[in-house]
Design an enzyme around this catalytic site. Structure first.
Site, short mmCIF file in Angstrom:
data_model
loop_
_atom_site.label_atom_id
_atom_site.label_comp_id
_atom_site.label_asym_id
_atom_site.label_seq_id
_atom_site.Cartn_x
_atom_site.Cartn_y
_atom_site.Cartn_z
N ARG A 9 -7.15 44.35 5.80
CA ARG A 9 -7.77 44.67 4.52
C ARG A 9 -9.15 44.01 4.52
NH1 ARG A 9 -8.15 42.82 -0.87
NH2 ARG A 9 -7.73 44.43 -2.45
N LYS A 14 -12.83 35.44 2.62
CA LYS A 14 -12.09 34.48 1.80
C LYS A 14 -12.65 33.07 1.91
CE LYS A 14 -7.90 37.05 0.95
NZ LYS A 14 -6.43 37.14 1.07
#
Length: 220
Positions: free
Chosen positions: A199, A164
């Site tokens: 995840r 991210k």
């Protein structure tokens, strides 16, 4: 490569992403769910109750709602799921980057997650702080640092920090595919605080990291 679930989504939730209608989303995920559901648990990543319901009938076992039950019909649909993942998010992918003002990001996210999780009806309800979703880089780091506070609720915690933008911002790594080290650091830090699921994009490397952490923990 060691994944325990496969998470399947037909609509991008990246900042600025264009939404798609339920029919288009379902056409994208249906063949993938049907191909894998008999061999590995499949998670349907959707905010639409109609898509989640179809996915569960097609063999998916987990509902992963990044909007935390924003669809008023989603809570009822989760009754047919083994697991429901409730993630914190504000706004939509096109607006969430403007909705980052919190009194106390960890406390605000924690309260919101507990309220939404209480509405879900799956056998097991997970909470996900939504790293990067309506969060600045510093807020994402604060949530990772305070994962133990989420764990203290007694609800299992899922962390989705892989590749991210907060990693790129913090480490000055503009290319998402080059953020493996930062992604693994997020997994290790939150696992040590009690997070139970992750995840990730880099499954093999993450599996090796977790397997070694478990081995160290269990060493005589």
């Amino acid at each position: 490569a060691g994944a325990d679930w496969i998470d399947v989504g037909g609509e991008s939730t990246r900042p600025g992403a264009t939404p798609v209608d339920a029919e288009t989303e379902w056409k994208r995920v249906q063949p993938v769910i049907e191909a894998f559901a008999s061999s590995i648990p499949v998670s349907i990543d959707t905010s639409k109750a109609s898509v989640a319901a179809k996915a569960l009938r097609a063999g998916a076992r987990i509902v992963n709602d990044v909007t935390g039950l924003s669809d008023p019909e989603m809570a009822a649909v989760t009754a047919d799921a083994e697991h429901a993942v409730i993630m914190h998010m504000r706004g939509t992918p096109s607006t969430m980057n403007t909705l980052t003002k919190y009194d106390d990001v960890t406390e605000n996210v924690l309260q919101w997650l507990c309220e939404r999780a209480a509405q879900a009806r799956a056998n097991t309800v997970w909470i996900d702080p939504g790293i990067g979703f309506a969060k600045t880089a510093q807020q994402s780091l604060a949530l990772l640092k305070n994962t133990h506070r989420l764990v203290a609720t007694g609800l299992p915690v899922l962390i989705g920090a892989s590749r991210k933008s907060f990693i790129g911002h913090t480490l000055d790594i503009p290319n998402a595919e080059d953020r493996l080290g930062g992604s693994l650091a997020a997994v290790a830090s939150t696992w040590l605080q009690g997070a139970k699921a992750f995840r990730v994009h880099d499954v093999e490397e993450s599996r090796h990291l977790l397997d070694l952490l478990y081995a160290i923990e269990g060493a005589a």
